[in-house]
Write an enzyme that holds these catalytic residues in place. Structure first.
Site, PDB file in Angstrom:
ATOM      1  N   ALA A   1      42.278 -22.787  -0.940  1.00 50.12           N
ATOM      2  CA  ALA A   1      42.865 -22.170  -2.546  1.00 50.12           C
ATOM      3  C   ALA A   1      41.606 -22.252  -3.975  1.00 50.12           C
ATOM      4  O   ALA A   1      42.668 -22.458  -5.031  1.00 50.12           O
ATOM      5  CB  ALA A   1      44.229 -22.210  -2.843  1.00 50.12           C
TER       6      ALA A   1
ATOM      7  N   ARG B   1      39.165 -30.396  -2.780  1.00 53.83           N
ATOM      8  CA  ARG B   1      38.721 -30.352  -3.743  1.00 53.83           C
ATOM      9  C   ARG B   1      40.084 -30.554  -4.515  1.00 53.83           C
ATOM     10  O   ARG B   1      40.776 -29.377  -5.585  1.00 53.83           O
ATOM     11  CB  ARG B   1      38.055 -29.433  -4.748  1.00 53.83           C
ATOM     12  CG  ARG B   1      36.618 -29.701  -4.010  1.00 53.83           C
ATOM     13  CD  ARG B   1      35.129 -28.526  -4.384  1.00 53.83           C
ATOM     14  NE  ARG B   1      35.618 -27.147  -3.678  1.00 53.83           N
ATOM     15  CZ  ARG B   1      34.938 -25.735  -4.044  1.00 53.83           C
ATOM     16  NH1 ARG B   1      33.876 -26.031  -4.926  1.00 53.83           N
ATOM     17  NH2 ARG B   1      35.081 -24.801  -3.399  1.00 53.83           N
TER      18      ARG B   1
ATOM     19  N   ASN C   1      43.115 -18.690   5.073  1.00 52.53           N
ATOM     20  CA  ASN C   1      41.624 -18.602   4.883  1.00 52.53           C
ATOM     21  C   ASN C   1      40.714 -19.163   4.588  1.00 52.53           C
ATOM     22  O   ASN C   1      39.492 -18.918   4.602  1.00 52.53           O
ATOM     23  CB  ASN C   1      42.585 -17.680   3.069  1.00 52.53           C
ATOM     24  CG  ASN C   1      40.986 -17.899   2.750  1.00 52.53           C
ATOM     25  OD1 ASN C   1      39.859 -17.225   2.225  1.00 52.53           O
ATOM     26  ND2 ASN C   1      40.918 -19.413   1.586  1.00 52.53           N
TER      27      ASN C   1
ATOM     28  N   TYR D   1      27.724 -17.729  12.697  1.00 51.07           N
ATOM     29  CA  TYR D   1      29.171 -18.080  11.998  1.00 51.07           C
ATOM     30  C   TYR D   1      29.501 -16.867  12.906  1.00 51.07           C
ATOM     31  O   TYR D   1      31.370 -16.736  12.640  1.00 51.07           O
ATOM     32  CB  TYR D   1      28.333 -17.670  11.007  1.00 51.07           C
ATOM     33  CG  TYR D   1      29.836 -17.040  10.078  1.00 51.07           C
ATOM     34  CD1 TYR D   1      30.614 -17.899   9.752  1.00 51.07           C
ATOM     35  CD2 TYR D   1      29.466 -15.742   9.054  1.00 51.07           C
ATOM     36  CE1 TYR D   1      31.763 -16.926   8.817  1.00 51.07           C
ATOM     37  CE2 TYR D   1      30.666 -14.703   8.697  1.00 51.07           C
ATOM     38  CZ  TYR D   1      31.639 -15.421   8.313  1.00 51.07           C
ATOM     39  OH  TYR D   1      32.390 -15.138   6.934  1.00 51.07           O
TER      40      TYR D   1
ATOM     41  N   PRO E   1      36.898  -9.109   5.880  1.00 54.26           N
ATOM     42  CA  PRO E   1      35.741  -8.030   4.688  1.00 54.26           C
ATOM     43  C   PRO E   1      34.589  -8.080   5.504  1.00 54.26           C
ATOM     44  O   PRO E   1      34.284  -9.113   5.693  1.00 54.26           O
ATOM     45  CB  PRO E   1      36.713  -9.143   3.608  1.00 54.26           C
ATOM     46  CG  PRO E   1      37.545  -9.464   3.954  1.00 54.26           C
ATOM     47  CD  PRO E   1      37.770  -9.864   5.958  1.00 54.26           C
ATOM     48  N   GLY E   2      33.992  -7.694   4.254  1.00 54.69           N
ATOM     49  CA  GLY E   2      32.633  -6.836   3.790  1.00 54.69           C
ATOM     50  C   GLY E   2      31.799  -8.050   3.525  1.00 54.69           C
ATOM     51  O   GLY E   2      32.869  -9.238   2.731  1.00 54.69           O
TER      52      GLY E   2
ATOM     53  N   THR F   1      32.066 -14.823  -3.940  1.00 51.08           N
ATOM     54  CA  THR F   1      32.994 -15.939  -4.227  1.00 51.08           C
ATOM     55  C   THR F   1      31.037 -17.007  -3.699  1.00 51.08           C
ATOM     56  O   THR F   1      30.723 -16.839  -4.148  1.00 51.08           O
ATOM     57  CB  THR F   1      33.417 -16.179  -2.979  1.00 51.08           C
ATOM     58  OG1 THR F   1      32.896 -15.836  -1.892  1.00 51.08           O
ATOM     59  CG2 THR F   1      34.258 -14.856  -3.315  1.00 51.08           C
ATOM     60  N   GLU F   2      32.077 -18.130  -3.628  1.00 53.24           N
ATOM     61  CA  GLU F   2      31.094 -19.090  -3.645  1.00 53.24           C
ATOM     62  C   GLU F   2      30.805 -19.062  -2.374  1.00 53.24           C
ATOM     63  O   GLU F   2      29.328 -20.061  -2.026  1.00 53.24           O
ATOM     64  CB  GLU F   2      32.010 -20.808  -3.792  1.00 53.24           C
ATOM     65  CG  GLU F   2      32.309 -20.722  -4.991  1.00 53.24           C
ATOM     66  CD  GLU F   2      32.981 -22.502  -6.352  1.00 53.24           C
ATOM     67  OE1 GLU F   2      32.647 -22.479  -4.432  1.00 53.24           O
ATOM     68  OE2 GLU F   2      33.484 -22.544  -6.316  1.00 53.24           O
ATOM     69  N   PHE F   3      30.786 -18.310  -1.058  1.00 51.81           N
ATOM     70  CA  PHE F   3      30.219 -18.242   0.260  1.00 51.81           C
ATOM     71  C   PHE F   3      29.278 -18.124   0.583  1.00 51.81           C
ATOM     72  O   PHE F   3      28.299 -18.962   1.380  1.00 51.81           O
ATOM     73  CB  PHE F   3      30.732 -16.467   0.648  1.00 51.81           C
ATOM     74  CG  PHE F   3      30.721 -16.516   1.782  1.00 51.81           C
ATOM     75  CD1 PHE F   3      31.879 -16.769   2.741  1.00 51.81           C
ATOM     76  CD2 PHE F   3      29.429 -16.269   2.023  1.00 51.81           C
ATOM     77  CE1 PHE F   3      30.716 -16.731   4.374  1.00 51.81           C
ATOM     78  CE2 PHE F   3      29.066 -15.740   3.602  1.00 51.81           C
ATOM     79  CZ  PHE F   3      29.654 -15.912   4.690  1.00 51.81           C
TER      80      PHE F   3
HETATM   81  P1  NDP Z   1      34.838 -19.443  -1.167  1.00 49.49           P
HETATM   82  O1  NDP Z   1      33.172 -20.764  -1.048  1.00 49.49           O
HETATM   83  O2  NDP Z   1      34.551 -19.308  -2.090  1.00 49.49           O
HETATM   84  O3  NDP Z   1      35.802 -19.980  -0.882  1.00 49.49           O
HETATM   85  C1  NDP Z   1      36.327 -21.316   0.792  1.00 49.49           C
HETATM   86  C2  NDP Z   1      37.559 -22.198   0.398  1.00 49.49           C
HETATM   87  O4  NDP Z   1      37.309 -22.513   1.392  1.00 49.49           O
HETATM   88  C3  NDP Z   1      37.653 -22.684  -0.827  1.00 49.49           C
HETATM   89  O5  NDP Z   1      38.104 -22.808  -1.552  1.00 49.49           O
HETATM   90  C4  NDP Z   1      37.210 -24.612   0.046  1.00 49.49           C
HETATM   91  O6  NDP Z   1      37.954 -25.317  -0.437  1.00 49.49           O
HETATM   92  C5  NDP Z   1      38.001 -24.014   1.340  1.00 49.49           C
HETATM   93  N1  NDP Z   1      37.458 -24.794   2.606  1.00 49.49           N
HETATM   94  C6  NDP Z   1      36.041 -25.002   3.069  1.00 49.49           C
HETATM   95  N2  NDP Z   1      36.098 -26.115   4.312  1.00 49.49           N
HETATM   96  C7  NDP Z   1      37.400 -26.339   4.207  1.00 49.49           C
HETATM   97  C8  NDP Z   1      38.326 -27.219   5.109  1.00 49.49           C
HETATM   98  N3  NDP Z   1      37.052 -28.315   6.251  1.00 49.49           N
HETATM   99  N4  NDP Z   1      39.654 -28.340   4.789  1.00 49.49           N
HETATM  100  C9  NDP Z   1      40.305 -27.025   3.404  1.00 49.49           C
HETATM  101  N5  NDP Z   1      39.303 -25.924   3.391  1.00 49.49           N
HETATM  102  C10 NDP Z   1      38.111 -25.728   3.512  1.00 49.49           C
HETATM  103  O7  NDP Z   1      34.798 -18.599   0.177  1.00 49.49           O
HETATM  104  P2  NDP Z   1      35.318 -17.232   0.465  1.00 49.49           P
HETATM  105  O8  NDP Z   1      36.664 -17.327  -0.838  1.00 49.49           O
HETATM  106  O9  NDP Z   1      34.476 -16.296   0.175  1.00 49.49           O
HETATM  107  O10 NDP Z   1      35.902 -17.512   2.443  1.00 49.49           O
HETATM  108  C11 NDP Z   1      37.254 -17.175   2.134  1.00 49.49           C
HETATM  109  C12 NDP Z   1      37.456 -16.747   3.449  1.00 49.49           C
HETATM  110  O11 NDP Z   1      36.703 -16.079   3.571  1.00 49.49           O
HETATM  111  C13 NDP Z   1      36.664 -17.638   5.064  1.00 49.49           C
HETATM  112  O12 NDP Z   1      36.885 -17.267   6.074  1.00 49.49           O
HETATM  113  C14 NDP Z   1      35.046 -16.651   4.584  1.00 49.49           C
HETATM  114  O13 NDP Z   1      34.504 -16.483   6.109  1.00 49.49           O
HETATM  115  C15 NDP Z   1      35.534 -15.444   4.828  1.00 49.49           C
HETATM  116  N6  NDP Z   1      34.932 -14.087   4.524  1.00 49.49           N
HETATM  117  C16 NDP Z   1      34.213 -14.375   3.667  1.00 49.49           C
HETATM  118  C17 NDP Z   1      33.110 -12.834   2.864  1.00 49.49           C
HETATM  119  C18 NDP Z   1      32.368 -13.251   1.692  1.00 49.49           C
HETATM  120  O14 NDP Z   1      31.716 -12.403   1.696  1.00 49.49           O
HETATM  121  N7  NDP Z   1      32.147 -13.881   0.877  1.00 49.49           N
HETATM  122  C19 NDP Z   1      33.573 -12.006   3.798  1.00 49.49           C
HETATM  123  C20 NDP Z   1      34.314 -12.212   4.916  1.00 49.49           C
HETATM  124  C21 NDP Z   1      34.771 -12.924   5.835  1.00 49.49           C
HETATM  125  P3  NDP Z   1      37.033 -26.628  -0.402  1.00 49.49           P
HETATM  126  O15 NDP Z   1      35.856 -26.959  -0.906  1.00 49.49           O
HETATM  127  O16 NDP Z   1      37.972 -27.402  -2.265  1.00 49.49           O
HETATM  128  O17 NDP Z   1      37.830 -27.441   0.829  1.00 49.49           O
HETATM  129  C1  8X3 Z   2      30.538 -13.253   5.108  1.00 46.95           C
HETATM  130  C2  8X3 Z   2      30.464 -11.346   5.524  1.00 46.95           C
HETATM  131  O1  8X3 Z   2      28.512 -10.237   6.904  1.00 46.95           O
HETATM  132  O2  8X3 Z   2      28.177 -12.546   5.303  1.00 46.95           O
HETATM  133  O3  8X3 Z   2      31.290 -12.835   6.647  1.00 46.95           O
HETATM  134  O4  8X3 Z   2      28.901 -11.906   7.738  1.00 46.95           O
HETATM  135  S1  8X3 Z   2      28.737 -11.325   6.142  1.00 46.95           S
END
Ligand code: NDP
Ligand code: 8X3
Length: 253
Positions: A10, A35, A87, A153, A183-184, A188-190
């Site tokens: 979150a 965090r 998530n 991944y 999602p595609g 985000t910080e991804f």
């Molecule tokens: P962000 O990096 O913005 O957010 C990821 C969140 O996961 C952060 O809040 C982080 O919190 C938390 N997190 C990661 N590792 C841990 C851990 N070990 N314990 C607790 N919390 C953890 O990425 P997104 O919002 O994009 O990602 C959310 C989800 O969406 C993921 O599952 C990702 O695979 C999926 N997704 C993302 C896509 C994209 O293109 N962005 C597309 C499809 C799916 P903290 O670091 O504070 O612990």
């Molecule tokens: C995140 C989307 O296409 O980088 O799940 O795998 S992708």
């Protein structure tokens, strides 16, 4: 009484957007992330903006003991969890199978698969006791298809896809809904995490087209929780209009 929604991850991206959207709809929230300072800031803001209750739990979902201790520590009033949003997750690196860092694999498998399982194993029995609930798993199009260098991944998100189906079968007799959101590309910080802090490489992922914003995914996630009791969305794939698959985009030059 307000509904109670537990969100992992979150502190950023989709999880943070879900926190704001569910709060706007008057859900009380259990927010999880590592965090703690960010969780604190988000919680204070949600409480002042939406007059809801927030419980913050700062721990790493990869540690099974910490997960069960944290969920056991939740006060009884908070144990009536209506919605679990699994998530938290990440991609680390984008390498061929022969060149990848094994540590990156461990982080992805331990977070995306094992962490999701530890949280689910701790929370679902509470839902069974309450005779209701909704588990939402944030998968990915990487769980529907595979792309070059995405190997591990993609494998973790294929595992989420399978677990979502398995949970649906195991929980159908318990009056618990199960939904995957896949999602595609979302901005985000991804990508910063995937490219280990290389911001310009991360930004380039979103060049030349309009990616999804985390609020887009959070709105759709919330929608799946608003349907009548007899309606369950099993699986929902959502992409930017300019994306047709992992590798097919409509990008400007
Ligand atoms: P962000 O990096 O913005 O957010 C990821 C969140 O996961 C952060 O809040 C982080 O919190 C938390 N997190 C990661 N590792 C841990 C851990 N070990 N314990 C607790 N919390 C953890 O990425 P997104 O919002 O994009 O990602 C959310 C989800 O969406 C993921 O599952 C990702 O695979 C999926 N997704 C993302 C896509 C994209 O293109 N962005 C597309 C499809 C799916 P903290 O670091 O504070 O612990
Ligand atoms: C995140 C989307 O296409 O980088 O799940 O795998 S992708």
């Amino acid at each position: 009484m307000n509904k109670i929604t537990l969100i992992t991850g979150a502190t950023s991206g989709i999880g943070k957007s879900c926190a704001y959207i569910f709060a706007k709809h008057k859900h009380d929230l259990i927010l999880i992330g590592r965090r703690a300072e960010r969780l604190e800031g988000i919680s204070k803001d949600l409480i002042s903006k939406y007059d809801i209750n927030v419980l913050q739990l700062s721990f790493d979902i990869r540690n099974s003991e910490d997960v069960s201790k944290a969920i056991r520590s939740i006060p009884d009033d908070w144990k009536k969890i209506d919605i679990l949003i699994n998530n938290a997750g990440l991609a680390v690196g984008l390498s061929t199978i022969q060149d990848a860092e094994i540590e990156d694999w461990e982080r992805m498998i331990d977070t995306n698969v094992k962490g999701l399982l530890y949280i689910s194993r701790a929370v679902i029995p509470l839902m069974i006791t309450n005779k209701r609930g909704h588990v939402i798993n944030i998968g990915s199009i990487a769980g529907k298809e595979v792309y070059p260098n995405g190997n591990i991944y993609c494998a973790t998100k294929h595992a989420v896809d399978a677990l979502n189906k398995g949970m649906r079968m195991d929980l159908v007799k318990e009056n618990i809904k199960v939904t995957q959101i896949a999602p595609g590309a979302i901005e985000t910080e991804f990508s910063i995490v995937r490219f280990k802090g290389d911001k310009s490489r991360a930004d380039s992922i979103y060049d030349g087209y309009q990616p999804l914003q985390p609020d887009d995914v959070a709105e759709v996630t919330y929608y799946t929780t608003t349907l009548p009791d007899h309606v369950n969305i099993n699986d929902l794939v959502i992409m930017p209009t300019a994306q047709a698959s992992s590798m097919v985009f409509n990008k400007s030059d």
